[in-house]
Design an enzyme around this catalytic site. Sequence first.
Site, mmCIF file in Angstrom:
data_model
loop_
_atom_site.group_PDB
_atom_site.id
_atom_site.type_symbol
_atom_site.label_atom_id
_atom_site.label_comp_id
_atom_site.label_asym_id
_atom_site.label_seq_id
_atom_site.Cartn_x
_atom_site.Cartn_y
_atom_site.Cartn_z
ATOM 1 N N ASP A 36 0.741 -1.458 -0.028
ATOM 2 C CA ASP A 36 0.321 -0.296 0.010
ATOM 3 C C ASP A 36 1.022 1.492 0.241
ATOM 4 O OD1 ASP A 36 -2.877 -0.878 2.064
ATOM 5 O OD2 ASP A 36 -1.862 -1.282 0.537
ATOM 6 N N ALA A 37 1.908 0.971 0.943
ATOM 7 C CA ALA A 37 2.882 2.670 0.937
ATOM 8 C C ALA A 37 3.546 3.051 -0.161
ATOM 9 C CB ALA A 37 3.794 2.179 2.160
ATOM 10 N N TYR A 39 2.291 1.524 -3.372
ATOM 11 C CA TYR A 39 0.943 2.104 -4.472
ATOM 12 C C TYR A 39 0.625 3.843 -4.079
ATOM 13 C CZ TYR A 39 -3.449 2.766 -5.908
ATOM 14 O OH TYR A 39 -4.831 3.761 -7.076
ATOM 15 N N LYS A 118 -10.556 3.347 9.889
ATOM 16 C CA LYS A 118 -10.735 3.337 8.926
ATOM 17 C C LYS A 118 -10.515 1.863 8.174
ATOM 18 C CE LYS A 118 -8.720 4.647 4.105
ATOM 19 N NZ LYS A 118 -8.369 3.200 3.340
ATOM 20 N N GLU A 176 -18.646 -0.690 4.566
ATOM 21 C CA GLU A 176 -17.324 -1.677 4.445
ATOM 22 C C GLU A 176 -18.088 -3.210 5.315
ATOM 23 O OE1 GLU A 176 -12.776 -0.743 3.052
ATOM 24 O OE2 GLU A 176 -14.681 0.742 3.563
ATOM 25 N N LYS A 294 -14.572 13.635 8.741
ATOM 26 C CA LYS A 294 -15.274 14.041 8.149
ATOM 27 C C LYS A 294 -15.728 15.308 9.618
ATOM 28 C CE LYS A 294 -16.954 9.900 6.253
ATOM 29 N NZ LYS A 294 -18.105 8.664 7.107
ATOM 30 N N CYS A 430 15.301 -30.558 15.437
ATOM 31 C CA CYS A 430 16.629 -31.104 16.129
ATOM 32 C C CYS A 430 16.127 -32.234 16.302
ATOM 33 C CB CYS A 430 17.585 -29.936 16.615
ATOM 34 S SG CYS A 430 18.881 -30.091 17.667
ATOM 35 N N CYS A 436 22.140 -30.252 22.523
ATOM 36 C CA CYS A 436 21.620 -28.455 21.565
ATOM 37 C C CYS A 436 22.384 -27.090 22.031
ATOM 38 C CB CYS A 436 20.718 -28.707 20.684
ATOM 39 S SG CYS A 436 20.375 -27.182 19.461
#
Length: 675
Positions: A36-37, A39, A118, A176, A294, A430, A436
């Site tokens: 997105d960044a 774009y 948003k 949305e 708004k 492993c 280990c």
Amino acid sequence: MNEKIEKIKQHAQDLRAEIELHNYRYYSLDNPTIADAEYDKRLRELQQIEQDYPQLITADSPTQRVGAAPLKAFSQIVHRIPMLSLSNAFEDAEVAAFDRRVCEGLSVDSVEYAVEPKFDGLAVSLCYEDGVFKTGATRGDGYTGEDITLNLRTIKSIPLSLPVENPPSLLEVRGEVLMLKADFLNLNQRQLAKGEKEFANPRNAAAGSLRQLDPGITATRRLTFFAYGVGEYQDSHMPLDKHSHVMAYLTLLHFPVAKECNVVRGFQELLAYYQTIEMRRESLPYDIDGVVYKVNSLKQQVQLGFVSRAPRFALAHKFPAQEAVTQLLGIDVQVGRTGALTPVARLKPVFVGGVTVTNATLHNADEIKRKDVHIGDTVIVRRAGDVIPEIVSVVLEKRSADTQIFTMPEHCPVCGAKAVQHADEAVSRCTGGLFCAAQRKQAILHFASRRAMDIEGLGDKLVEQVVDQAIVRTPADLYKLGLSALANLERMAEKSASNILRAIEKSKHTTLSRFIYALGIRNVGEATAKELAAHLGSLDRLIEAGSERLQCIPDIGPVVAQSIADFFAEAHNREVIEQLRACGVRWDEHEGISTLVVGMQPLHGKTFVLTGALPTMSREEAKEKIEALGGKVSNSVSKKTDYVVVGTDPGSKYDKALSLGISVLDETGLLELLK
């Protein structure tokens, strides 16, 4: 037109073509190949060119319209009022400029704003006629959208009729469609179970679900709708003063509205709201990528009007990018505390989600194959809050010929032990659990735990110190500790050190089943350890038994059998076991071997319940003694209980035993029975 203008014109044309391509991939195919960044960066660059050179603006520029053309698979619906997009802000200064323009346009000192999250979903329009849901459409290009009425009808949060006596003759509700985070996780789990492709994120899942040609498929995917405004309406009850009142009215009509909606005044309160929502972002049930401001007064909205692409009275203040494009420089393999091998991408540093990211998880080999990730690829990286960054996808059109296919190592990169992947797991592991270095702390904590070797006082903090200072490398080193080494540790006085050493010494005399469990073999819990001890009776027999022999033991399947075989196949694991024996760790060999003939067990088929504190042994010790002779220990008293063993403060189990006439034993009676 001079040469400079020609170059700028050509660059603008190139930007338009690229942005339109990304619009099609994002809005129509639901398969974006750019963060997105990135774009937003291209769109803002084109906007700046057209602002500086108005003569270069074209009617088909993506700055003059919204989104992409609708899919031809759906019929089309023309929006009565265009569904325009919002201008974006990324910096506080841009918000200040927006507030200043609004105040100047209205000739006022301050303005009241309606503020809301948003959503990161798919914008839709719902049209109601005489209170009944008639049609629904996507945003499309802002003027014409895709008719997805049948799919929208499957979303339970969308009312099919309005719950009022005198419904409006026409009401267009805009909002949305999205997928809640929990529903997205459930969907991907179902996709995996069916062997189908997972969705990259909730937004793609929602968009893909909503654009199904078969509404039956949409109905199987839980989508959610949130209203954020209205379009055209013929409704005498519609509030005409403020946007916040319109939203309150929509809630009365049973439309979901985000609880985070609010009303603020002025620039400082706008920023305060933004910061509050950003802090709450990860705890919200849905994905958002910013907040929306708004002007609250509808009269003032009309005064301010629109520019060609967006309203002057609204602004989207977006969060720092959570996705970015960078290059995959290499893939390292990390070993976790339980031996899981995880591939980690080494990235060309990129700023994403507020921080510089240099590494990202690739989860496992299957994930690398599914996403077709090669070393050297250009990739999209996502970061969400404190979540470890991950590679979302590969930008295949930027793949060069010299990229390399990655394969998981066959041996642990830390200790060199064999790495195995069992059929029931997606990760390789492993097999060097006892030696280990990556697994030391986990292995030692498990070894010392109450149900294993029961070394009292050896907790997280102490284990962390002895491992970090290289005093203990394997469980066998615990039995080599001296008083001075422990007493010199932080917060460890000589008395405390002496108590630890006594607990270590006491733990040397244990049982075979406890010792097997303490080794921390993958898939071997307490019950399995007891089965192994009972049926084999000897650690040497267990070490020598192969996978096929182990599967002859009840409840030992092929996965567990292979885990055991892989563990003892490592020479270093066997070496640590020999060191433990050399340090004096012992048990009664052939314990429980009589279980090979279960009918010979004296307590076979008998059920015991333990209650209260016993005088000389713990309830765990009593349980082990009972089970060693074939008895079963239960947590509740019933008619099937044979004996209730009672200590001090026995509680209700004792009363129930008396009421049912069940035999009651104290510790002395239990010991006599065990003899």
